[in-house]
Motif scaffolding. Structure first.
Motif, PDB file in Angstrom:
ATOM      1  N   PRO A   1       0.842  -1.198   0.000  1.00 33.47           N
ATOM      2  CA  PRO A   1       0.000   0.000   0.000  1.00 33.47           C
ATOM      3  C   PRO A   1       0.879   1.251   0.000  1.00 33.47           C
ATOM      4  CG  PRO A   1       0.076  -0.951   2.196  1.00 33.47           C
ATOM      5  CD  PRO A   1       0.837  -1.884   1.292  1.00 33.47           C
ATOM      6  N   SER A   2       0.278   2.365  -0.377  1.00 32.34           N
ATOM      7  CA  SER A   2       0.979   3.650  -0.361  1.00 32.34           C
ATOM      8  C   SER A   2      -0.030   4.739  -0.028  1.00 32.34           C
ATOM      9  CB  SER A   2       1.613   3.925  -1.727  1.00 32.34           C
ATOM     10  OG  SER A   2       2.208   5.209  -1.757  1.00 32.34           O
TER      11      SER A   2
ATOM     12  N   LYS B   1      -2.231   7.666  -0.124  1.00 33.04           N
ATOM     13  CA  LYS B   1      -2.775   8.425  -1.249  1.00 33.04           C
ATOM     14  C   LYS B   1      -2.228   7.956  -2.599  1.00 33.04           C
ATOM     15  CE  LYS B   1      -3.884  12.590   1.317  1.00 33.04           C
ATOM     16  NZ  LYS B   1      -3.897  14.049   1.294  1.00 33.04           N
ATOM     17  N   SER B   2      -1.762   6.721  -2.666  1.00 32.85           N
ATOM     18  CA  SER B   2      -1.175   6.151  -3.891  1.00 32.85           C
ATOM     19  C   SER B   2      -0.047   7.018  -4.452  1.00 32.85           C
ATOM     20  CB  SER B   2      -2.257   5.923  -4.963  1.00 32.85           C
ATOM     21  OG  SER B   2      -3.206   4.991  -4.500  1.00 32.85           O
ATOM     22  N   TYR B   3       0.735   7.602  -3.557  1.00 32.90           N
ATOM     23  CA  TYR B   3       1.866   8.419  -4.008  1.00 32.90           C
ATOM     24  C   TYR B   3       2.975   7.565  -4.625  1.00 32.90           C
ATOM     25  CZ  TYR B   3       0.251  12.667  -1.598  1.00 32.90           C
ATOM     26  OH  TYR B   3      -0.454  13.770  -1.196  1.00 32.90           O
ATOM     27  N   TYR B   4       3.173   6.367  -4.082  1.00 29.06           N
ATOM     28  CA  TYR B   4       4.275   5.505  -4.528  1.00 29.06           C
ATOM     29  C   TYR B   4       5.547   6.340  -4.669  1.00 29.06           C
ATOM     30  CZ  TYR B   4       0.623   2.103  -5.126  1.00 29.06           C
ATOM     31  OH  TYR B   4      -0.426   1.246  -4.891  1.00 29.06           O
ATOM     32  N   GLU B   5       5.909   6.925  -3.542  1.00 30.95           N
ATOM     33  CA  GLU B   5       7.001   7.890  -3.509  1.00 30.95           C
ATOM     34  C   GLU B   5       8.397   7.286  -3.488  1.00 30.95           C
ATOM     35  OE1 GLU B   5       5.990   7.166   0.879  1.00 30.95           O
ATOM     36  OE2 GLU B   5       4.945   7.152  -1.032  1.00 30.95           O
ATOM     37  N   PHE B   6       8.490   5.971  -3.450  1.00 30.09           N
ATOM     38  CA  PHE B   6       9.808   5.359  -3.292  1.00 30.09           C
ATOM     39  C   PHE B   6      10.475   4.987  -4.600  1.00 30.09           C
ATOM     40  CE2 PHE B   6       8.706   5.203   1.068  1.00 30.09           C
ATOM     41  CZ  PHE B   6       9.939   5.395   1.680  1.00 30.09           C
ATOM     42  N   ASP B   7      11.791   5.152  -4.597  1.00 32.11           N
ATOM     43  CA  ASP B   7      12.686   4.565  -5.582  1.00 32.11           C
ATOM     44  C   ASP B   7      13.550   3.592  -4.804  1.00 32.11           C
ATOM     45  OD1 ASP B   7      12.048   6.013  -8.021  1.00 32.11           O
ATOM     46  OD2 ASP B   7      12.928   7.766  -7.047  1.00 32.11           O
ATOM     47  N   ILE B   8      13.757   2.430  -5.371  1.00 31.66           N
ATOM     48  CA  ILE B   8      14.635   1.449  -4.746  1.00 31.66           C
ATOM     49  C   ILE B   8      15.939   1.434  -5.535  1.00 31.66           C
ATOM     50  CG2 ILE B   8      14.987  -0.959  -4.097  1.00 31.66           C
ATOM     51  CD1 ILE B   8      11.949  -1.248  -3.901  1.00 31.66           C
ATOM     52  N   TYR B   9      17.006   1.799  -4.849  1.00 29.67           N
ATOM     53  CA  TYR B   9      18.346   1.737  -5.425  1.00 29.67           C
ATOM     54  C   TYR B   9      18.945   0.391  -5.052  1.00 29.67           C
ATOM     55  CZ  TYR B   9      18.200   6.636  -6.696  1.00 29.67           C
ATOM     56  OH  TYR B   9      17.871   7.840  -7.280  1.00 29.67           O
ATOM     57  N   ILE B  10      19.526  -0.274  -6.023  1.00 29.12           N
ATOM     58  CA  ILE B  10      20.126  -1.593  -5.833  1.00 29.12           C
ATOM     59  C   ILE B  10      21.629  -1.418  -5.976  1.00 29.12           C
ATOM     60  CG2 ILE B  10      20.276  -3.954  -6.704  1.00 29.12           C
ATOM     61  CD1 ILE B  10      17.288  -1.815  -7.575  1.00 29.12           C
TER      62      ILE B  10
ATOM     63  N   SER C   1       5.986   8.344   4.529  1.00 35.13           N
ATOM     64  CA  SER C   1       7.118   7.674   3.880  1.00 35.13           C
ATOM     65  C   SER C   1       7.719   6.642   4.829  1.00 35.13           C
ATOM     66  CB  SER C   1       8.173   8.675   3.405  1.00 35.13           C
ATOM     67  OG  SER C   1       8.788   9.337   4.485  1.00 35.13           O
ATOM     68  N   ALA C   2       7.724   6.940   6.130  1.00 30.65           N
ATOM     69  CA  ALA C   2       8.212   5.963   7.104  1.00 30.65           C
ATOM     70  C   ALA C   2       7.296   4.739   7.153  1.00 30.65           C
ATOM     71  CB  ALA C   2       8.324   6.601   8.490  1.00 30.65           C
ATOM     72  N   ALA C   3       5.990   4.972   7.130  1.00 30.26           N
ATOM     73  CA  ALA C   3       5.047   3.845   7.122  1.00 30.26           C
ATOM     74  C   ALA C   3       5.180   3.037   5.840  1.00 30.26           C
ATOM     75  CB  ALA C   3       3.616   4.358   7.290  1.00 30.26           C
ATOM     76  N   ASP C   4       5.234   3.724   4.708  1.00 24.36           N
ATOM     77  CA  ASP C   4       5.292   3.028   3.421  1.00 24.36           C
ATOM     78  C   ASP C   4       6.557   2.187   3.273  1.00 24.36           C
ATOM     79  OD1 ASP C   4       2.846   4.139   2.789  1.00 24.36           O
ATOM     80  OD2 ASP C   4       3.651   5.613   1.371  1.00 24.36           O
TER      81      ASP C   4
END
Length: 178
Positions: A43-44, A46-55, A117-120
């Motif tokens: 889940p996110s 408000k459906s912001y999907y604010e994350f980028d995952i750096y590998i 962002s901490a919850a997400d």
């Protein structure tokens, strides 16, 4: 139930690389799109999907594109030393750095951005734990990362914030047979 039973933090890793299929499954589990409407495995707010995952891997560093389900190569440098402060970070084959892009979190205030962002990121990191438990891999989520230095080497913009990191790999082989 088995994945929940086996979910644990491990801080001892083998340097053995994950297969491309394992990495693909790991990233899809963490943040992939699982429905035709574009919603994700997490889940996110408000459906912001604010994350980028750096590998961060020995052969370079990447950003996960969940829409196309692919890795975008950002550089050839081994940045594992910047992915955390613990020694095992430099040995493990994969370090994930979770970066919140506050520019995606529109029409809200800073307190909301920080809290959600901490919850997400908690949802994302837990999905990594559950995937690792189901795949026989080791993982540990970490706050121990020099966020200023990581932001610099990852070339983040001012409104991108390193929130957490997570190390993934095979468990180290122990000589203890108890």
């Amino acid at each position: 139930m088995e994945a929940l039973q086996n979910r644990q933090s491990q801080r001892s890793f083998s340097s053995k690389e994950l297969s491309l299929q394992q990495l693909s499954d790991l990233l899809w589990s963490a943040y992939g799109i699982n429905r035709p409407n574009g919603f994700r495995t997490v889940p996110s707010a408000k459906s912001y999907y604010e994350f980028d995952i750096y590998i961060i891997k020995s052969e370079g560093w990447f950003v996960y594109d969940p829409v196309k389900h692919l890795l975008l190569k950002m550089g050839n440098e081994d940045l594992r030393g910047y992915a955390g402060t613990q020694d095992f970070v430099k040995i493990a084959p994969v370090n994930l750095v979770f970066v919140a892009d506050f520019d995606r979190m529109t029409k809200t205030d800073e307190e909301f951005r920080i809290f959600y962002s901490a919850a997400d990121v908690g949802f994302i990191s837990q999905n990594v734990y559950l995937y690792c438990a189901s795949a026989g891999l080791a993982t540990v989520v970490r706050g121990g990362i020099d966020k200023v230095k990581a932001s610099e080497v990852l070339r983040l913009r001012p409104n991108q914030h390193v929130i957490l990191a997570q190390t993934v790999g095979y468990p180290a082989v122990s000589s203890d047979h108890n």
